[in-house]
Design an enzyme around this catalytic site. Structure first.
Site, PDB file in Angstrom:
ATOM      1  CB  SER A 332       0.881   2.635   4.669  1.00 13.01           C
ATOM      2  OG  SER A 332       0.072   2.990   3.565  1.00 13.01           O
ATOM      3  CE1 TYR A 333       8.311   4.189   0.524  1.00 15.50           C
ATOM      4  CE2 TYR A 333       7.262   2.863  -1.170  1.00 15.50           C
ATOM      5  CZ  TYR A 333       8.287   3.676  -0.759  1.00 15.50           C
ATOM      6  OH  TYR A 333       9.291   3.976  -1.617  1.00 15.50           O
ATOM      7  N   PRO A 334       3.792   5.732   0.704  1.00 14.36           N
ATOM      8  CG  PRO A 334       4.496   7.953   0.453  1.00 14.36           C
ATOM      9  CD  PRO A 334       4.785   6.688   1.210  1.00 14.36           C
ATOM     10  NE  ARG A 335       8.675   6.604  -3.598  1.00 14.54           N
ATOM     11  CZ  ARG A 335       9.280   7.630  -3.023  1.00 14.54           C
ATOM     12  NH1 ARG A 335       8.940   8.847  -3.305  1.00 14.54           N
ATOM     13  NH2 ARG A 335      10.242   7.420  -2.178  1.00 14.54           N
TER      14      ARG A 335
END
Length: 624
Positions: A332-335
């Site tokens: 999933s989105y890492p930020r």
DNA sequence: GCAAGGTC
């Protein structure tokens, strides 16, 4: 003809995900001229309420559309005294590489009744929303503007967001606008001042840019601070009392409640009293279940810290690798700052995707067959992204070295979150010996649970204690004084630095790694490798230049009434506080910009006036 | 040639 609605997300991936949900999977994709990442997705959707059935164009920007810079006559470094940058006119322009994206929005707005903004629901997202609005209005002054409020791209949630739009939050957008202007003016003014003044001091500074930034300087400050603590450290001798008992062929070491003291005579006297008492008495025996908690869902900051620590990959590389894994659709989105899973996410389904793996497939199966636990919830939620988790299973052969390590970590962490805590049984025995108290503890690990998959943590059974009864007395086998020395702290490591930045509000999850890279790049700090093999640690050591800058600025402000050094996190923290006040509606953007500029201008004027101190520090470390 | 914040 159906009314047309233009939807704009913050990034292409969100545009695609939202389009997929709203259209039920059937949409037309059109490339736009001049940018290979942004696409327009066209489909029909019933927004309900007064909107009803509409034809939709869903597209995106790629982060901020515009940048702030000084008017052209102030761009040259010699065009004005650096201090003039506190007042010089600034202008907001669409970045050169974003022009086709802005044009696409203007064009699409022309035929649209309304604009729905789908940027991330955080401060920066609110500001990006205003940038999108400005372009849309430039194409169609009468376009109605709405904002979709969503915190993840799960289907039902997205549909709900589309049907219950809200307004853009002008306060949050203004807070970001204030930050942008302050960062520009203050960063440029100090950077030009110190670069122009210091280049002449030492030969090695001649061609260098000596930048100042409200994040990079406090980051450097943390490194220098630790460096001085290491340099100035003087070891001290301390003394302690050790008590040992041999029983049932087991040696039990009791630890002193006072740990140690720096006064040998006092410790000797206390030991004398113990010895004189002869018998020690068991004052407490407790046996209680102990557990070691499974980790929280994974955030960016945690990924970077754990990555540096366990995978030996620096934080910027970690983020690059994580982004590559995200782009390929593996994680999933890492930020994200979120350390709690939304109820809507089907976690068990995600666990099932890991069945094929040789290393943890069986563990995943055991979870589904009854060992699954709902993850713990942390305190943070950025309302934009879920915690970092694997999206599907990937064969290790299709990943490179770093990708494999990071992916493995994300998966193991996720499975650990969905597991039970490790459980054990702990025994604590407290004794009184003379006037002093000592204790010993033993641990027996009963169920490893999450530790079986989360190989990065250890929790071992320690030696088991022999049997003790409360109230019993015994004569210790040994009781004597031990001597030790305090040891110097180590230089700062990257995970420690990230922890400090996080705790002090320096940078965001997405930028902390960049600030660290920046101070390496500027040659304010260097990385030193200490130890070998598994014990290898990378530590950050300031260069002569880094030390000179911090010491120089500390000298510049010392003796001033406020005495706030630029190397300390205080000024940035203050800016953050002011931004929150704008968000709360307590202050206007103009107030905050003026007040903050006044504060920094004062430091700037002092720096100019006492520039000799900054130069002297550079001479001290770089010339002599 | 300056900042920090988005994201590719």
């Amino acid at each position: 003809m159906a009314r047309k609605i233009l939807c704009v997300a913050e990034k292409p991936a969100i545009a695609r995900a939202v389009a997929t949900h709203l259209s039920g999977g059937s949409f037309q994709t059109h490339a736009i001229r001049g940018n290979q990442y942004v696409k327009n997705y066209e489909f029909e959707f019933n927004f309900g309420g007064s909107w009803g059935q509409c034809s939709v164009t869903m597209t995106s920007v790629i982060g901020h559309l515009t940048g702030l810079d000084f008017a052209s006559q102030y761009k040259g470094w010699m065009s004005c005294p650096p201090g003039a940058l506190f007042e010089a006119p600034v202008q907001e322009d669409v970045d050169k590489d974003k022009k086709p994206i802005a044009e696409n929005i203007r064009n699409q707005a022309r035929y649209s009744k309304a604009l729905f903004i789908w940027t991330d629901c955080d401060r920066e997202g609110e500001h990006i929303g205003t940038e999108v609005r400005n372009q849309a209005k430039a194409g169609n002054a009468r376009i109605e503007v709405k904002r979709a409020r969503f915190s993840n791209t799960e289907r039902a949630h997205v549909l709900q967001a589309a049907r219950a739009p809200v307004e853009l939050d002008e306060f949050q957008a203004n807070a970001v606008a204030a930050r942008i202007e302050l960062d520009l003016r203050i960063g440029a003014a100090f950077t030009r001042l110190q670069t122009l003044q210091l280049q002449a001091v030492a030969a090695i500074l001649k061609e260098k840019v000596i930048s100042y930034g409200s994040c990079q300087f406090p980051t450097l400050g943390f490194v220098v601070d630790r460096y001085f603590r290491v340099q100035n450290f003087k070891p001290e001798t301390f003394w302690s009392i050790k008590v040992m008992l041999e029983r049932e062929r087991k040696k039990v070491n009791f630890l002193w409640r006072r740990v140690h003291l720096f006064d040998r005579a006092a410790v000797t006297m206390m030991l004398e009293r113990c010895l004189k008492a002869k018998q020690a008495k068991v004052t407490k025996v407790t046996q209680k279940p102990k557990s070691k908690w499974r980790p929280l869902p994974l955030t960016t900051v945690d990924l970077q810290m754990m990555g540096s620590r366990f995978l030996r990959i620096d934080s910027q590389t970690i983020m690059k690798v994580a982004e590559a894994l995200y782009t390929k659709g593996f994680i999933s989105y890492p930020r994200t700052e979120t350390d709690q899973f939304d109820k809507a996410i089907d976690l068990k389904k995600l666990v099932e995707t890991q069945f094929p793996d040789d290393r943890w497939g069986q563990y995943a199966k055991d979870l589904i067959e009854g060992k699954f636990r709902t993850p713990r919830s942390g305190r943070n939620n950025d309302k934009a992204h879920p915690p970092i988790h694997p999206v599907c299973w990937v064969s290790p052969t299709s990943l490179n070295d770093n990708e494999r390590k990071v992916y493995e970590f994300v998966v193991r962490r996720f499975l650990a979150c969905c597991s039970d805590d490790a459980k054990g049984s702990g025994t604590d025995v407290e004794i009184q010996y003379g006037d002093e108290f000592f204790h010993a503890s033993g641990l027996l690990v009963l169920e490893r649970n999450y530790l079986d998959v989360y190989v990065y943590e250890k929790w071992e059974s320690s030696q088991q204690l022999p049997h003790f009864e409360r109230g019993e007395t015994f004569e210790p086998t040994e009781a004597n004084i031990s001597e030790g020395k305090t040891t110097a702290p180590n230089y700062l490591t990257e995970p420690e630095l990230i922890g400090l930045m996080d705790a002090n509000g320096i940078g965001t999850d997405a930028t902390m790694a960049e600030h660290i890279a920046k101070i390496k790049d500027r040659q304010y700090v260097v990385v030193n490798k200490r130890g070998t093999g598994r014990n290898k640690v990378e530590e950050l050591i300031p260069t002569h230049l880094g030390v000179a800058l911090v010491e120089g600025y500390d000298n510049v402000v010392s003796g001033l009434p406020s005495s706030i050094s630029l190397s300390k996190p205080f000024l940035r923290k203050e800016m953050e506080k002011q931004m929150l006040e704008i968000c709360a509606g307590a202050k206007t953007r103009q107030d905050v910009v003026q007040q903050s500029l006044d504060m920094y201008r004062e430091v700037f004027i002092h720096t100019q006036r006492r520039i000799e101190m900054l130069k002297a520090a550079c001479r001290k470390y770089l010339v002599e």
